[in-house]
Design a protein around this motif. Structure first.
Motif, PDB file in Angstrom:
ATOM      1  N   PHE A 187       0.839  -1.184   0.000  1.00 24.90           N
ATOM      2  CA  PHE A 187       0.000   0.000   0.000  1.00 24.90           C
ATOM      3  C   PHE A 187       0.877   1.239   0.000  1.00 24.90           C
ATOM      4  O   PHE A 187       2.058   1.197   0.372  1.00 24.90           O
ATOM      5  N   ILE A 188       0.313   2.356  -0.436  1.00 30.49           N
ATOM      6  CA  ILE A 188       1.035   3.613  -0.546  1.00 30.49           C
ATOM      7  C   ILE A 188       0.928   4.338   0.788  1.00 30.49           C
ATOM      8  O   ILE A 188      -0.176   4.477   1.342  1.00 30.49           O
ATOM      9  N   ASN A 189       2.045   4.804   1.331  1.00 22.76           N
ATOM     10  CA  ASN A 189       2.023   5.373   2.676  1.00 22.76           C
ATOM     11  C   ASN A 189       2.167   6.892   2.730  1.00 22.76           C
ATOM     12  O   ASN A 189       2.242   7.461   3.818  1.00 22.76           O
ATOM     13  N   SER A 190       2.221   7.565   1.592  1.00 23.91           N
ATOM     14  CA  SER A 190       2.257   9.028   1.608  1.00 23.91           C
ATOM     15  C   SER A 190       1.834   9.539   0.235  1.00 23.91           C
ATOM     16  O   SER A 190       1.715   8.778  -0.729  1.00 23.91           O
ATOM     17  N   GLY A 191       1.601  10.835   0.153  1.00 21.28           N
ATOM     18  CA  GLY A 191       1.221  11.437  -1.113  1.00 21.28           C
ATOM     19  C   GLY A 191      -0.277  11.414  -1.366  1.00 21.28           C
ATOM     20  O   GLY A 191      -1.079  11.032  -0.499  1.00 21.28           O
ATOM     21  N   PHE A 192      -0.658  11.775  -2.572  1.00 17.19           N
ATOM     22  CA  PHE A 192      -2.068  11.916  -2.932  1.00 17.19           C
ATOM     23  C   PHE A 192      -2.823  10.593  -2.807  1.00 17.19           C
ATOM     24  O   PHE A 192      -3.997  10.570  -2.448  1.00 17.19           O
ATOM     25  N   PHE A 193      -2.149   9.469  -3.119  1.00 16.29           N
ATOM     26  CA  PHE A 193      -2.807   8.160  -3.084  1.00 16.29           C
ATOM     27  C   PHE A 193      -2.534   7.404  -1.783  1.00 16.29           C
ATOM     28  O   PHE A 193      -2.644   6.182  -1.742  1.00 16.29           O
ATOM     29  N   LYS A 194      -2.185   8.108  -0.736  1.00 12.56           N
ATOM     30  CA  LYS A 194      -1.925   7.466   0.548  1.00 12.56           C
ATOM     31  C   LYS A 194      -3.126   6.629   0.976  1.00 12.56           C
ATOM     32  O   LYS A 194      -4.271   7.076   0.929  1.00 12.56           O
ATOM     33  N   GLY A 195      -2.842   5.399   1.402  1.00 11.80           N
ATOM     34  CA  GLY A 195      -3.894   4.507   1.871  1.00 11.80           C
ATOM     35  C   GLY A 195      -4.357   3.504   0.839  1.00 11.80           C
ATOM     36  O   GLY A 195      -4.915   2.463   1.194  1.00 11.80           O
ATOM     37  N   PHE A 198      -2.723  -2.591  -3.297  1.00 11.63           N
ATOM     38  CA  PHE A 198      -3.015  -3.669  -4.244  1.00 11.63           C
ATOM     39  C   PHE A 198      -2.465  -4.966  -3.669  1.00 11.63           C
ATOM     40  O   PHE A 198      -1.377  -4.991  -3.091  1.00 11.63           O
ATOM     41  N   SER A 199      -3.234  -6.047  -3.820  1.00 13.21           N
ATOM     42  CA  SER A 199      -2.762  -7.341  -3.317  1.00 13.21           C
ATOM     43  C   SER A 199      -3.206  -8.467  -4.239  1.00 13.21           C
ATOM     44  O   SER A 199      -4.185  -8.337  -4.984  1.00 13.21           O
ATOM     45  N   ILE A 200      -2.465  -9.554  -4.171  1.00 16.78           N
ATOM     46  CA  ILE A 200      -2.818 -10.801  -4.845  1.00 16.78           C
ATOM     47  C   ILE A 200      -3.052 -11.840  -3.764  1.00 16.78           C
ATOM     48  O   ILE A 200      -2.222 -12.010  -2.858  1.00 16.78           O
ATOM     49  N   GLU A 201      -4.185 -12.516  -3.811  1.00 17.87           N
ATOM     50  CA  GLU A 201      -4.517 -13.505  -2.791  1.00 17.87           C
ATOM     51  C   GLU A 201      -4.972 -14.799  -3.451  1.00 17.87           C
ATOM     52  O   GLU A 201      -5.626 -14.783  -4.484  1.00 17.87           O
ATOM     53  N   ASN A 202      -4.608 -15.897  -2.834  1.00 15.82           N
ATOM     54  CA  ASN A 202      -4.921 -17.216  -3.383  1.00 15.82           C
ATOM     55  C   ASN A 202      -5.851 -17.960  -2.433  1.00 15.82           C
ATOM     56  O   ASN A 202      -5.424 -18.417  -1.369  1.00 15.82           O
TER      57      ASN A 202
END
Length: 236
Positions: A187-195, A198-202
């Motif tokens: 996940f993004i921890n700073s900036g405009f897209f903070k929070g 993306f994940s891949i789960e099986n």
């Protein structure tokens, strides 16, 4: 109804923005996400009457010629509880829809039969540890392993003995699956897209389900689905 849905959506988005700003320095989190993906439905077996090449009423295995099991969508809400510096406890619930394709099946012994598509819908419940690595630039990568349960219903179970078409409509059947879900993401921890993340789960699940068409006493199957999830984290 559409107007009400728009109002609810706007209210939810504004609440997410507000909470994100207020609780920016907190450790625990809520995460809201949506996913889709694809996989397989395999190792299907259940009590079945005689077919060519496999006489008698017994437990018969079958293979779907196209064993695709696709996730239409999976909408999730997760709670991440901070344990120590890098370790979190993840608990989550998601509403998911899966479907097979219109294909054919091959029974033990070689007999072939049509197999119209079926749909599954229900809740995924997950619980397990999640480890976060040190930040890399503007990203925080993580890895996790959840114990998982899928509880829901299957449609299109009609046996067509008395009326209707085989595999079209029919009473819904209860589905229960247990297994595990390893996942990897960031996940993004700073900036405009903070929070955002993306994940891949099986999803690796063993299922023991009720009646399905000519398997009137129930059947077993394994689900193995790879899902791709986008989520948004709210610290608190």
């Amino acid at each position: 109804m559409k107007k009400l849905n728009k109002i609810l959506l706007k209210t939810t988005l504004l609440s997410l923005i507000y909470l994100s700003a207020v609780f920016a320095e907190s450790k625990n989190e809520l995460s809201i996400g949506i996913a889709s993906g694809n996989g397989v439905m395999e190792n299907v077996k259940g009590m079945h009457t005689a077919v060519t090449g496999n006489p008698g009423t017994n437990i018969k295995g079958l293979v779907l010629d196209d064993d695709s099991l696709n996730a239409i969508y999976s909408i999730s809400i997760d709670y991440n509880k901070h344990i120590n510096k890098n370790l979190y406890l993840n608990s989550g619930i998601s509403f998911s829809r899966y479907y097979t394709v219109d294909t054919a099946i091959t029974f033990d012994g070689g007999y072939n039969s049509d197999f119209p598509n079926i749909h599954f819908r229900g809740l995924n419940l997950e619980l397990g540890p999640s480890y976060r690595f040190d930040k890399i630039s503007n990203f925080t990568p993580y890895i996790g392993l959840n114990a998982s349960t899928f509880l829901g219903f299957q449609s299109d179970t009609n046996y067509a003995v008395n009326s209707g078409l085989y595999g079209v409509d029919g009473p819904e059947t209860f589905v229960k699956c247990f297994g595990m879900t390893p996942n990897l993401g960031f996940f993004i921890n700073s900036g405009f897209f903070k929070g955002y993340g993306f994940s891949i789960e099986n999803l690796i699940l063993e299922c023991d389900n009720e009646h399905n068409r000519s398997m009137t006493e129930g059947y077993e199957a394994d689900f193995n689905i790879l899902q791709y999830r986008i989520d948004y984290r709210i610290p608190f």
